[in-house]
Design a protein around this motif. Sequence first.
Motif, PDB file in Angstrom:
ATOM      1  N   GLY A 184       0.811  -1.207   0.000  1.00 20.43           N
ATOM      2  CA  GLY A 184       0.000   0.000   0.000  1.00 20.43           C
ATOM      3  C   GLY A 184       0.844   1.256   0.000  1.00 20.43           C
ATOM      4  N   ALA A 185       1.928   1.254   0.786  1.00 16.92           N
ATOM      5  CA  ALA A 185       2.802   2.426   0.838  1.00 16.92           C
ATOM      6  C   ALA A 185       3.541   2.631  -0.475  1.00 16.92           C
ATOM      7  CB  ALA A 185       3.793   2.265   1.990  1.00 16.92           C
ATOM      8  N   ALA A 214       1.118   3.920  -3.115  1.00 17.40           N
ATOM      9  CA  ALA A 214       0.791   5.334  -2.905  1.00 17.40           C
ATOM     10  C   ALA A 214       1.943   6.240  -3.307  1.00 17.40           C
ATOM     11  CB  ALA A 214       0.436   5.562  -1.434  1.00 17.40           C
ATOM     12  N   SER A 215       3.170   5.811  -3.002  1.00 18.99           N
ATOM     13  CA  SER A 215       4.334   6.642  -3.286  1.00 18.99           C
ATOM     14  C   SER A 215       4.677   6.680  -4.771  1.00 18.99           C
ATOM     15  CB  SER A 215       5.531   6.131  -2.474  1.00 18.99           C
ATOM     16  OG  SER A 215       6.702   6.845  -2.801  1.00 18.99           O
ATOM     17  N   LEU A 264       2.269  10.148  -3.398  1.00 22.45           N
ATOM     18  CA  LEU A 264       1.908  10.554  -2.047  1.00 22.45           C
ATOM     19  C   LEU A 264       3.086  10.402  -1.104  1.00 22.45           C
ATOM     20  CD1 LEU A 264      -1.621   8.887  -1.749  1.00 22.45           C
ATOM     21  CD2 LEU A 264      -1.057  11.217  -2.470  1.00 22.45           C
ATOM     22  N   ALA A 307      -0.275  10.842   4.143  1.00 21.85           N
ATOM     23  CA  ALA A 307      -1.055  10.145   3.119  1.00 21.85           C
ATOM     24  C   ALA A 307      -0.465   8.763   2.846  1.00 21.85           C
ATOM     25  CB  ALA A 307      -1.096  10.973   1.835  1.00 21.85           C
ATOM     26  N   MET A 308       0.857   8.679   2.782  1.00 23.80           N
ATOM     27  CA  MET A 308       1.485   7.386   2.558  1.00 23.80           C
ATOM     28  C   MET A 308       1.305   6.482   3.774  1.00 23.80           C
ATOM     29  SD  MET A 308       5.356   6.477   1.273  1.00 23.80           S
ATOM     30  CE  MET A 308       6.122   6.532   2.889  1.00 23.80           C
ATOM     31  N   SER A 314      -2.012   5.031   3.586  1.00 22.83           N
ATOM     32  CA  SER A 314      -2.048   3.983   2.566  1.00 22.83           C
ATOM     33  C   SER A 314      -1.474   2.674   3.101  1.00 22.83           C
ATOM     34  CB  SER A 314      -1.274   4.433   1.324  1.00 22.83           C
ATOM     35  OG  SER A 314      -1.827   5.619   0.778  1.00 22.83           O
ATOM     36  N   ALA A 328      -4.126   1.201   5.293  1.00 20.95           N
ATOM     37  CA  ALA A 328      -5.201   0.637   4.469  1.00 20.95           C
ATOM     38  C   ALA A 328      -4.758  -0.666   3.816  1.00 20.95           C
ATOM     39  CB  ALA A 328      -5.617   1.655   3.404  1.00 20.95           C
ATOM     40  N   GLY A 329      -3.507  -0.722   3.357  1.00 21.30           N
ATOM     41  CA  GLY A 329      -3.003  -1.940   2.746  1.00 21.30           C
ATOM     42  C   GLY A 329      -2.972  -3.101   3.718  1.00 21.30           C
ATOM     43  N   ALA A 352       4.144   1.808   8.454  1.00 21.53           N
ATOM     44  CA  ALA A 352       4.137   3.137   7.844  1.00 21.53           C
ATOM     45  C   ALA A 352       5.244   4.021   8.410  1.00 21.53           C
ATOM     46  CB  ALA A 352       2.779   3.792   8.058  1.00 21.53           C
TER      47      ALA A 352
END
Length: 358
Positions: free
Chosen positions: A128-129, A132-133, A138, A142-143, A146, A149-150, A276
Motif C-alpha cells: 500500500g505504501a 501510494a508513493s 503521495l 497520506a502514505m 495507505s 489501508a493496505g 508506515a
Amino acid sequence: MNAPAAQARPAPAAVAEAAARVGRLRRVRRARFTAVCAALALVAFAALVLSLTVGDIDVPLTDVLAVLTGRGDAGTWFIVGELRLPRALLALLVGCCFGLSGAVFQALLRNPLASPDVIGVSAGASAGAVLASMAFGLSGLAMSGSALAGALLAGTLIYALSWRGGVSGGRFVLIGIGVGTGLVSLRSYLMTRAEVTEAANAFVWLTGSLNGRSWDQFWPLLGCAVVLLPLTLAASRGLGALQLGDEAAGGLGARVQHSRLALLAGATALVGVATAAAGPIGFVAFVSPPIARRLVPGQGAALVPAALTGAALVCLADFGAQHLLPGTQVPVGVITSVIGAPYLLWLLARANRVGRGG
C-alpha cells in the motif's frame, strides 16, 4: 448408604491446603510477571539511554539529562533532541506495536508461524505504501494512511479466504503466505517501473529502516498507538477462551466472531501504523512473543511482555545497526533478520522432527 459418600468427600483441611497452594502459585506467577515486565522495561530504557549517549559525537549522560529537562545548550539539543531522541523513541514504539501484534496473531491462531510478516499483513502494508508513493506520488501522512489501508485490506482478504465455518490457524497461515507472495510480486512490479533513485529509496524502506527518522514520523505513530494499544489489550480479555477453540469458547459464553475480529483488526492496524513509520522491520513480531512466553511460562499469550520485548529488541537492533560497521549505518531490518531467520529455520526443523512439517 451415606457412609461411602461421606468418606469420599475431601476433608476441609485438605481443601484449605489445596486452595492455599493455588493461591501461592498465583502469587508467584504474578510476582514473576511483574519482575519480568520491569526487567524488560529496564532493558528498553537502557537501550534508549545508550542510543542517546553514544554516536559519532558521544554525549555525557549528564548532558542528555540536561537536554531532556530543558537545560541543555543548543548544540547538544540538536544532537540529542532532534537527531537521536525521535529515532530512539520511534524504535521503542515500533517494536512495541510489532511485538503486541505478533503475540495476538500467534495466540489467536494457535500457530507459532502466524506472524504478520510471515502471513502477508506486513506485505499488504508495504504494498500500500509503495503503491501510494510510486503510482500517486503521495508522501507523509497520506502514505502512512495507505500503508494502514493496505494492511487492513490484506488482513480482510486473508480472513475471508480462510473462512470455512470458522478460522483454522494452519489454513490462515497458508493462505496468508500465498496472499503475501502476491503482494510482494505487485510491490516488485511497481519498483521495476519506478526511477532508479525512487526504487533505491523504496528498497531501503522495505528492508525496515529508522535512518533519518524524525518527529514527523514519531507523532503520528504515537497518536495511533495511544488508541490502538489499549483497544487491542482490552479486546484480548476473551483471548484465553478463544485459544480453546470456537466451540469451547462459545460454550463458555464468549462472543467468538466478535472477539476474533476485534483482535485481528487491532493487531493488523498496529502492523499497518508501525510499518508506515519504519517500514516492514522483519521478524520482530515473529520472535518477540516466544521470547516473552519463555520468560513468563504459564501466562498465556503474554501480550505485555511481548510488547516490551519487541520494544527492547528494536531499540537494541537499531543501536547495533548504527554502530556495528564503523562509518556505515545499515537498516535495522537487516539486524532483526539476522536474529529471526535462524529461529524460523530452527522452528521449521523442529516441526519436521516431530512430524508436523509435511
